[in-house]
Structure formats: C-alpha cells, structure tokens
Design a protein around this motif. Sequence first.
Motif, PDB file in Angstrom:
ATOM      1  N   GLY A 150       2.346  -4.924  43.101  1.00  0.00           N
ATOM      2  CA  GLY A 150       2.156  -4.709  41.669  1.00  0.00           C
ATOM      3  C   GLY A 150       3.395  -4.249  40.925  1.00  0.00           C
ATOM      4  O   GLY A 150       3.398  -4.195  39.694  1.00  0.00           O
ATOM      5  N   HIS A 151       4.445  -3.898  41.652  1.00  0.00           N
ATOM      6  CA  HIS A 151       5.678  -3.457  40.994  1.00  0.00           C
ATOM      7  C   HIS A 151       6.467  -4.673  40.523  1.00  0.00           C
ATOM      8  O   HIS A 151       6.908  -5.485  41.313  1.00  0.00           O
ATOM      9  CB  HIS A 151       6.526  -2.620  41.953  1.00  0.00           C
ATOM     10  CG  HIS A 151       6.025  -1.222  42.121  1.00  0.00           C
ATOM     11  ND1 HIS A 151       6.791  -0.220  42.682  1.00  0.00           N
ATOM     12  CD2 HIS A 151       4.845  -0.653  41.792  1.00  0.00           C
ATOM     13  CE1 HIS A 151       6.091   0.900  42.690  1.00  0.00           C
ATOM     14  NE2 HIS A 151       4.904   0.659  42.165  1.00  0.00           N
ATOM     15  N   LEU A 196       7.160   0.482  38.879  1.00  0.00           N
ATOM     16  CA  LEU A 196       6.139   0.007  37.948  1.00  0.00           C
ATOM     17  C   LEU A 196       6.505   0.439  36.525  1.00  0.00           C
ATOM     18  O   LEU A 196       6.345  -0.315  35.575  1.00  0.00           O
ATOM     19  CB  LEU A 196       4.775   0.588  38.347  1.00  0.00           C
ATOM     20  CG  LEU A 196       3.546   0.111  37.572  1.00  0.00           C
ATOM     21  CD1 LEU A 196       3.393  -1.400  37.721  1.00  0.00           C
ATOM     22  CD2 LEU A 196       2.297   0.828  38.068  1.00  0.00           C
TER      23      LEU A 196
END
Lengths: 112, 113
Positions: free
Chosen positions: A28-29, A96
């Motif tokens: 997700g980063h 993130l």
Amino acid sequence: EAGVAQSPRYKIIEKRQSVAFWCNPISGHATLYWYQQILGQGPKLLIQFQNNGVVDDSQLPKDRFSAERLKGVDSTLKIQPAKLEDSAVYLCASSLVPDTQYFGPGTRLTVL
Amino acid sequence: GQQLNQSPQSMFIQEGEDVSMNCTSSSIFNTWLWYKQDPGEGPVLLIALYKAGELTSNGRLTAQFGITRKDSFLNISASIPSDVGIYFCAGPASSGSARQLTFGSGTQLTVLP
C-alpha cells in the motif's frame, strides 16, 4: 504488518561486474526510495518513485546506475559496471505519508 | 544542498547514564526526525517533531525541536545496552515536486556495562 523486504542481504563482486538489488515495499505504500549509505555516513537518496513513476533521480549516477519500479510495487536497482567506490549499503524505504519512511535491512555491497 | 551536522560523532557511556546529542542545520527545517540504526539493519524512526519548541518523548527518549528551527536535540535517559547503535537526525527538503529526507552523519553510541 510485513516490513520492507530486500535481497540479497550481502553481495561481493569484482569491479566492472554488474549487480542488481531487489526491494518489496510495505503493502500500500505508494512512495519508494533507494538510498546509498557509505560507511560512517548517513543515507543518501539515489532515487524516489511515486507509484511506478520517477519523482526525483537527480542524485543517481545515471551512467552506471538504473532503477525501475514496474507495476508500482517491487523495485530493482542495478549497477553496471560497478566501481570500487560503489561499496556501500543500499537501503530501500517506503512511505504512505511524506517523511515517515520505513527502511528495509539493506544490501551490503562490496566491490573488489 | 542542505547539510545536517551531528555531534558528537561518537559517545562511550556507562550503562545507566543519560546521554544527549544534537543536530544543527544551515537552513530552517519544518520537521525534524530522529532515527536509530542497529548494526546490519536499516534506520528505524524514533521520534518526529513538527513544531518549533516542541518537546516529544518516546519512552526513555526525549527530543526537542529548536526554536530557531535550525537545530534539534535527542536525550536518552538511564541508558541500557540495547541503546547501542547509530542515531541519525533527518529533515525533509523539497526538490522540485519531490519531498525527500536529508540525513546527518550520525552519532555512534556505545553503552559500557
């Protein structure tokens, strides 16, 4: 939550050879960074990706270093050909939100 | 480019002692970050500071954002053997559309039993 993964952990090559390092960021980063850390110094940014696009590669020695981040997830950093002064730890980090970067364990490169 | 100067370069202290290290910059920072790096590992974020004068703690660690915005301090109280490592300060700089970190050269801490 799994951290940033890097491989290999150690690599020894002779000068003029090629070498590649791999990084898998935290899921997700969107932002991924490659740093070079010479012994006794702090990490120095080589290249920054946002998803699969390069945001900043102004410090990357482009005559011998290349990096890519296909599909916006994993990334590889390549050196071809290697020089003695490339001996260092190569760190991958991901984030993130800006500034909060999570680092992998690094790849220690020795060029003989 | 922006430079961060850390001092001291290295410290040797007895277990149980307090330790203080600092970081100065030639230019103003709006954020100060302190990382610790254990041997063979990547840096780990310890404390983030976002406002001039801010004092933030994380267990035995306390960091301060200098009011001039050109310096920061990290204090470790009652040191223990696992505090051994290299402590880096870092600050964000903007380069074009990128926001990236500049790191100091680190303070190597050794804790003697």
